[in-house]
Design an enzyme around this catalytic site. Structure first.
Site, PDB file in Angstrom:
ATOM      1  N   GLU A 261      -8.578   8.657   1.799  1.00 35.13           N
ATOM      2  CA  GLU A 261      -7.781   8.091   0.711  1.00 35.13           C
ATOM      3  C   GLU A 261      -8.785   7.642  -0.339  1.00 35.13           C
ATOM      4  OE1 GLU A 261      -6.153   5.275  -1.531  1.00 35.13           O
ATOM      5  OE2 GLU A 261      -5.696   4.261   0.375  1.00 35.13           O
ATOM      6  N   CYS A 295      -6.185   1.284  -5.992  1.00 31.42           N
ATOM      7  CA  CYS A 295      -6.381   2.722  -6.213  1.00 31.42           C
ATOM      8  C   CYS A 295      -5.142   3.309  -6.861  1.00 31.42           C
ATOM      9  CB  CYS A 295      -6.813   3.454  -4.968  1.00 31.42           C
ATOM     10  SG  CYS A 295      -5.931   3.033  -3.545  1.00 31.42           S
TER      11      CYS A 295
HETATM   12  C1  UN1 Z   1      -5.038   0.777  -2.380  1.00 31.38           C
HETATM   13  O1  UN1 Z   1      -5.219   0.377  -3.524  1.00 31.38           O
HETATM   14  O2  UN1 Z   1      -5.983   1.236  -1.694  1.00 31.38           O
HETATM   15  O3  UN1 Z   1       0.775   0.990  -3.537  1.00 31.38           O
HETATM   16  C2  UN1 Z   1      -3.746   0.668  -1.660  1.00 31.38           C
HETATM   17  C3  UN1 Z   1       0.057  -0.006  -3.660  1.00 31.38           C
HETATM   18  C4  UN1 Z   1      -0.270  -0.758  -2.392  1.00 31.38           C
HETATM   19  C5  UN1 Z   1      -1.406  -0.131  -1.669  1.00 31.38           C
HETATM   20  C6  UN1 Z   1      -2.613   0.192  -2.503  1.00 31.38           C
HETATM   21  N1  UN1 Z   1       0.892  -0.773  -1.544  1.00 31.38           N
HETATM   22  O4  UN1 Z   1      -0.377  -0.386  -4.725  1.00 31.38           O
END
Ligand code: UN1
Length: 505
Positions: A261, A295
């Site tokens: 990821e 992310c």
């Molecule tokens: C991440 O930033 O690695 O969808 C995960 C989202 C959160 C998860 C982010 N539920 O922004």
């Protein structure tokens, strides 16, 4: 800018750890836990030696040999207990998340809630690890598939979701019959210690085998040991594209499985028919929330040229009202960047954007520069085109605004970047919404309509395409990555017909 006294933050971290039952022992160790809230140290933590890591993997492997035969619903009981403990310690964990990652308390509690939610999901899943039965082409034969535990799962997680991403992997891996060795970010060692203590408590309460889970702390070498050890059947890593490029081929070279990821560079299309009140709220949360350090953060806005000025104006007005500062203060919505490196990356990106003909509409300034913490106001930048800086993920609150004229152009611009994590469209035109979700629409792992790019629920599979790495974790059938599949053909007849009509007598 008024920041709390560093000693107060050390005390709060200590108390939260103790409440979670962490054995923090005497201070000391080569890893230093820091808080971006004040930019000061919280405490020293022991880093794992290569022998520690090897031992953790051996113990996890040993434990796997027993755990894989425990019925899945019983495995689920450990995860149920973990979920209860996370609920009891929601405040403590959220406190540590704010201290180490700088998130505002509401977002920190939201992150812990994701952990509780995934535990619930995993407990249900523990009775639903279904295989299929297929129609055999041969009489008196049964064809089916069975899912079996995979082995040790190595989890490498990032600072920005220091606890949720571990829980997505761990809750699912445990019900699937796997054991877990976790290497958290060096920037968030204390939240990891607290989570590990709660899982230890859950495992103890349910009499689960020792070695079910282990925490290894340190820098990149610790992660590399997980990457290279053949006993780590699945390596689930969250981080930058650069990290993924290093990790993916190394795990593949030993025929291990990886679940990556990696970076996102998430875009949202704003169509002329959009409900702009709703769109602006969604955009501001996704772009400025978590100080742009998800992310899934929104980094590119692709706005129809007829409404670009109005949308830009509305966002900049909203940005000017956002309170930036000590995340523990009431009303603050934007906390600190994680460290100086993040701040430098933001500054460099803004310089590049200007050099490429971009105009900074608002934001981008450092606030409270008298402190050793890095607070910035979220930046809104109008760009003439998707130049190289727009193609990169800068882990900071910068939102680039681009314009389009035709819907095809919007989709092409949206898909032009190398990353493919999350995306959204703001429109009230159903045809446009459906086209965005269709095969020739958004090329991302997550595609939303009339909500922002961030803040996904755990029930769906989470991950993305292209440079984002292709992995899927969390809900839906992401569990399949944590198990191995066996295809079984059973002959219950007294004949031996061969498949495809082959004769061999
Ligand atoms: C991440 O930033 O690695 O969808 C995960 C989202 C959160 C998860 C982010 N539920 O922004």
């Amino acid at each position: 800018m008024n920041l709390p006294a560093p000693e107060e933050l050390c005390r709060r971290a200590e108390e939260a750890l103790v409440r979670c039952g962490a054995d923090i022992g005497a201070a000391g160790g080569s890893l230093v836990a820091r808080t971006p809230v004040t930019g000061t140290d919280l405490r020293a933590v022991r880093a794992s030696s290569p022998d520690d890591v090897a031992e953790a993997i051996s113990a996890a492997h040993e434990a796997f040999l027993a755990w894989r035969s425990v019925p899945a619903p019983q495995r689920g009981a450990v995860v149920r207990r973990l979920g209860q403990l996370l609920t009891e310690h929601k405040h403590d964990l959220a406190e540590l998340v704010t201290l180490e990652a700088g998130k505002i308390p509401s977002e920190a509690r939201g992150e812990v809630q994701e952990m509780i939610d995934i535990c619930e999901f995993a407990v249900g899943l523990s009775r639903q690890l279904y295989g299929r039965t297929m129609a055999s082409e041969r009489p008196g034969h049964r064809l089916m598939e069975t899912w079996h535990p995979l082995g040790v799962v190595g989890v490498i997680s990032a600072f920005n979701f220091p606890v949720a991403v571990w829980s997505w992997n761990t809750a699912i891996a445990l019900v699937c019959g796997d054991t877990v060795v976790w290497k958290p970010s060096e920037k968030t060692p204390l939240t990891a210690i607290a989570c590990d203590a709660l899982l230890a408590q859950a495992a103890h309460d349910l009499g689960a085998p020792a070695g079910l889970h282990a925490l290894v702390q340190g820098s990149v070498e610790v992660g590399e040991q997980l990457v290279d050890d053949a006993r780590v059947a699945l390596l689930s890593a969250t981080g930058s594209v650069r990290m993924g490029r290093a990790v993916g081929p190394r795990v593949a070279a030993r025929f291990g499985k990886s679940l990556l990821e990696l970076g996102g560079n998430n875009g949202a299309v704003v169509a002329p028919s959009a409900d702009l009140d709703l769109a602006v709220r969604g955009i501001v949360f996704s772009a400025a929330g978590t100080a742009g350090q998800r992310c899934t953060s929104l980094r590119r806005l692709i706005v129809h040229s007829s409404i670009a000025d109005e949308v830009t104006h509305r966002i900049s007005s909203a940005y000017r009202t956002l309170k930036v500062g000590n995340p523990f203060d009431d009303g603050v919505l934007v906390g600190p960047l994680v460290d100086e490196q993040a701040f430098n990356a933001m500054r460099t990106a803004l310089d590049k954007a200007r050099a490429d003909g971009g105009t900074v509409v608002c934001g981008g300034e450092r606030r409270g520069a008298e402190n050793s913490a890095y607070y910035v106001s979220p930046a809104l930048v109008r760009m003439p085109a998707q130049t190289s800086v727009v193609q990169e993920e800068t882990f900071a609150p910068i939102l680039y605004v681009l314009t389009y004229d035709t819907f095809d152009q919007a989709i092409a611009m949206h898909n032009e970047v190398p990353q493919g994590l999350s995306s959204s469209i703001f429109t009230t035109d159903q045809r446009e919404a459906e086209r965005f979700l269709a095969a020739d629409g958004s090329d991302c792992g997550i595609a939303n309509v009339n909500i922002g790019t961030s803040g996904a629920e755990i029930g769906g599979a989470f991950g993305g395409e292209k440079d984002t790495g292709g992995g899927r974790e969390s809900g839906s059938d992401a569990w399949k990555a944590y198990m191995r599949r066996a295809t079984n053909t059973v002959n219950y007849s007294d004949q031996l017909p061969l498949a495809q009509g082959v004769e061999f007598t």
